[in-house]
Design an enzyme around this catalytic site. Structure first.
Site, short mmCIF file in Angstrom:
data_model
loop_
_atom_site.label_atom_id
_atom_site.label_comp_id
_atom_site.label_asym_id
_atom_site.label_seq_id
_atom_site.Cartn_x
_atom_site.Cartn_y
_atom_site.Cartn_z
N GLU A 119 0.80 -1.23 0.00
CA GLU A 119 0.00 0.00 0.00
C GLU A 119 0.83 1.27 0.00
O GLU A 119 0.47 2.27 -0.62
CB GLU A 119 -0.98 0.03 1.18
CG GLU A 119 -2.19 -0.89 1.01
CD GLU A 119 -1.89 -2.35 1.33
OE1 GLU A 119 -0.79 -2.61 1.87
OE2 GLU A 119 -2.73 -3.21 1.05
N ALA B 181 -10.39 0.11 3.14
CA ALA B 181 -9.93 1.23 3.99
C ALA B 181 -9.05 0.72 5.13
O ALA B 181 -8.13 1.40 5.57
CB ALA B 181 -11.13 1.97 4.56
N PRO C 84 -0.60 1.25 6.18
CA PRO C 84 0.80 1.25 5.71
C PRO C 84 1.12 2.44 4.80
O PRO C 84 2.27 2.80 4.65
CB PRO C 84 0.93 -0.07 4.93
CG PRO C 84 -0.15 -0.94 5.48
CD PRO C 84 -1.27 -0.01 5.83
N HIS D 250 -12.24 -5.47 7.71
CA HIS D 250 -12.84 -5.20 6.40
C HIS D 250 -14.06 -4.30 6.58
O HIS D 250 -15.00 -4.36 5.80
CB HIS D 250 -13.23 -6.49 5.67
CG HIS D 250 -12.07 -7.35 5.26
ND1 HIS D 250 -11.38 -8.13 6.14
CD2 HIS D 250 -11.47 -7.52 4.05
CE1 HIS D 250 -10.41 -8.76 5.50
NE2 HIS D 250 -10.43 -8.41 4.23
#
Lengths: 322, 332
Positions: free
Chosen positions: A56, A80, A85, A125
């Site tokens: 990311e 999201a 990171p 999640h």
């Protein structure tokens, strides 16, 4: 058109209009794990719909470098929950590129952030991390709740000369439909979704739709008239529209799925106190996610976390009687 | 060195450009230290001991087409690209006309669109993915550009180093990763930073790694030039580890004798690339002590003028505090 289709259409239209626009992220080539980028690789090729390593910070960092070199990247965070990171690249880099270079450089990128609970997503999640970025100068943050806004705000984000975090609520993808509007939406522009006289609800994201249903129930069952403002853009907040909506009824309720403490609602409440305290007839009420990390996988715990219509109707009635 | 010079493509003009850059950077750096110690400026972070590697690398790149992501010790690199001593001094004195940030950032945080130098920050290694992204953009647009990013060995332990190298390796992007291994990340020596060799990591990313003596201008130049040719030929990135030594403390706020000895510093000073280059130039008949004296006098004069200019230059007006947080006006 469904909300998810509006997001896809906006990416398609912007990529067709401007060859500087490209999409990068994990699994975007096959259409994305949430199907937002479906069909884009067939239309524009794998160089402009770029599957990246699972990485990311690089997704955002690469997008920043490309943006500084004249491109208009749309970087997708798969969820999201996995944005953290990349936080250093977003806050230390993207947000400060223009300021730190005294306007010599700019980083016009969009970071798409699928957020929120959809059911069965559990802790990692389902999160609403907007408050982590809220208050960072140099970042713009939008959070559309309707199909028309999903399209218009993504177009506005791509064309914006500064970094924009685009929070798309996953529960809206398939559950929200509507038609596109020919009118553009400016970033920083709230929208009155319902006109009322007794209670003002200020909100954003998928809970807007719960609020609108609750408002119907309150009107039908108890004759309470609810005014609803969808802020749509979290940063910059539309202070004028917020103050106007608050003063309109004198009773304010703020609703968001994100945790209550340190959430965007706290800033909205502070703005109302600064600008319209003496227009209020009752203390401001916040109906927000509890200060729990996120929903749990267990259905009972998930249900207990989430805001629902009944909860909102009760809160509206209590405030109306205050 | 003789053989390398003869075998390589160094002309006298190239040697002179490189050497003069090293001397300009060295004299600037020494002066910046004096200015800080005398209370004229707030802070300085030095590149002394690394100038030869920086200047030689810059000489091997194309300043018209390439994309530059330097780090905070890259004074010689910046001078080679065309940043003037006046401009460096404006930055050191934190004045409004500083082209890097208008006095918003600490010294050494380079950024100058005119010179194709992308703006940098203090959290180390964040510029590495930027270089990769700019290289990707250049490829998308069919440009000839090669992205060059430099950083220290401490930065090579950051996630952004790994993520950037991996991304560039996967997509075979035209990037040169230039690690200036100066043996210390503030006080922590190389052996407590890395267990292996930084250069060896390149293999794990699927590209070439080269370790060179950073005090050897010819070796650095050859390595960067080869890396650039490879990048231009579509053969992907290269990791170059230039072995140097940080002669000065980490910054003017650091006491380096808390973690290393004077003897160690002196040993490395004796191997300084600047002296080696000069000795080579004199031996090869390209340079004389008279020329050396003239260059030093010219540098001293330029520094004096730059200091006077920077001292007189205004700070940013307080009313500009909130300027450029986001763009003025709307969409573009």
């Amino acid at each position: 058109m469904k909300y998810i289709e509006a997001i896809r259409q906006a990416m398609y239209d912007e990529m067709a209009r401007d060859e500087r626009v490209f999409v990068l992220g994990e699994d975007v080539g096959k259409g994305g794990v949430l199907n937002t980028t479906q069909g884009l690789r067939d239309a524009f090729g794998s160089a402009r719909v770029l599957d990246t390593p699972l990485s990311e910070s690089a997704i955002v960092g690469v997008a920043i470098g490309a943006a500084m070199h004249g491109m208009r990247p749309i970087a997708e965070m798969q969820f999201a929950d996995f944005i953290f990171p990349a936080t250093n690249q977003i806050i230390s880099e993207a947000a400060k590129i223009r300021y730190r270079s005294n306007n010599d450089w700019e980083a016009p990128l969009v970071i798409r952030v699928p957020y929120g609970a959809t059911g069965g997503g559990a802790l990692y999640h389902s999160q609403c991390p907007e408050s982590v970025f809220f208050g960072t100068p140099g970042l713009k943050i939008v959070a559309p709740a309707t199909t028309a806004d999903a399209y218009a705000l993504l177009v506005a984000a791509v064309r914006d000369p500064d970094p924009v975090l685009y929070f798309e609520h996953k529960k809206c993808y398939l559950s929200i439909s509507g038609s596109l509007s020919p009118d553009p939406v400016r970033i920083g522009q709230a929208n009155v979704q319902r006109v009322g006289t007794d209670v003002t609800v200020i909100t954003y994201g998928v809970v807007l739709h719960d609020v609108l249903r609750a408002a119907e129930i309150a009107a039908a069952r108890d004759g309470v008239s609810v005014h609803v403002l969808d802020v749509r853009t979290l940063q910059p907040l539309d202070t004028e529209a917020i103050v106007e909506a608050a003063s309109h009824t004198g009773k304010v309720m703020i609703v968001h799925e994100d945790n209550k403490t340190g959430g965007v609602g706290a800033e909205i409440a502070a703005l109302i106190c600064e600008h319209a305290l003496f227009d209020l007839d009752a203390p401001i009420v916040r109906v927000c996610g509890p200060d729990v990390h996120a929903v749990a996988m267990s259905p009972t715990l998930e249900k207990a976390f989430l805001i629902n219509e009944e909860m909102l109707v009760r809160a509206i009635m209590t405030l109306a009687r205050a | 060195m003789e053989a390398q010079h003869a075998a390589g493509s160094w002309t006298e003009a190239l040697w002179r450009r490189c050497y003069e850059t090293v001397v300009r950077a060295r004299t600037y750096d020494e002066m910046a230290h004096v200015l800080q110690r005398s209370g004229k400026v707030a802070f300085h972070v030095s590149g002394i001991g690394q100038e030869t590697a920086q200047a030689a690398a810059a000489c091997a790149l194309n300043t018209e087409t390439d994309l530059f992501f330097p780090y905070y010790r890259d004074y010689a690199f910046m001078i080679a690209l065309g940043m003037s001593v006046d401009e460096l001094m404006l930055s050191l004195f934190l004045k409004a006309a500083d082209p890097n940030s208008g006095g918003r950032q600490m010294v050494g945080h380079f950024g100058c669109k005119r010179l194709r130098v992308f703006t940098g920050s203090s959290p180390v290694a964040t510029q590495i993915p930027h270089a990769v992204g700019a290289a990707y953009a250049a490829r998308l647009r069919g440009e000839e550009a090669v992205a060059f990013v430099s950083f220290g060995e401490g930065s090579s332990n950051q996630g952004d180093f790994h993520e950037g190298c991996n991304f560039a390796g996967v997509h075979q992007l035209p990037v040169i990763f230039f690690c200036q291994n100066n043996r210390y990340a503030i006080s922590v020596p190389e052996r407590w930073q890395v267990a292996g060799r930084i250069v060896d990591r390149a293999h794990g990313y699927g590209f070439t790694g080269v370790r060179v003596d950073g005090n050897d201008a010819f070796a650095v130049y050859d390595a960067v030039r080869t890396a650039r040719d490879r990048a231009r030929a579509g053969e992907g990135p290269t990791l170059i580890e230039a072995m140097v030594y940080r002669i000065q403390p980490h910054s003017t706020a650091d006491n380096d004798l808390l973690y290393r000895t004077r003897e160690e510093i002196e040993q490395h000073r004796a191997r300084d690339g600047c002296s080696a280059m000069r000795a080579y130039g004199i031996e090869a008949g390209m340079w004389s002590m008279a020329q050396e004296d003239a260059l030093r006098a010219q540098c001293a004069h330029a520094l004096k003028q730059a200091i006077e200019y920077a001292e007189r230059a205004p700070y940013a007006d307080a009313s500009t505090l909130c300027d450029h947080i986001v763009a003025e006006g709307g969409q573009r």
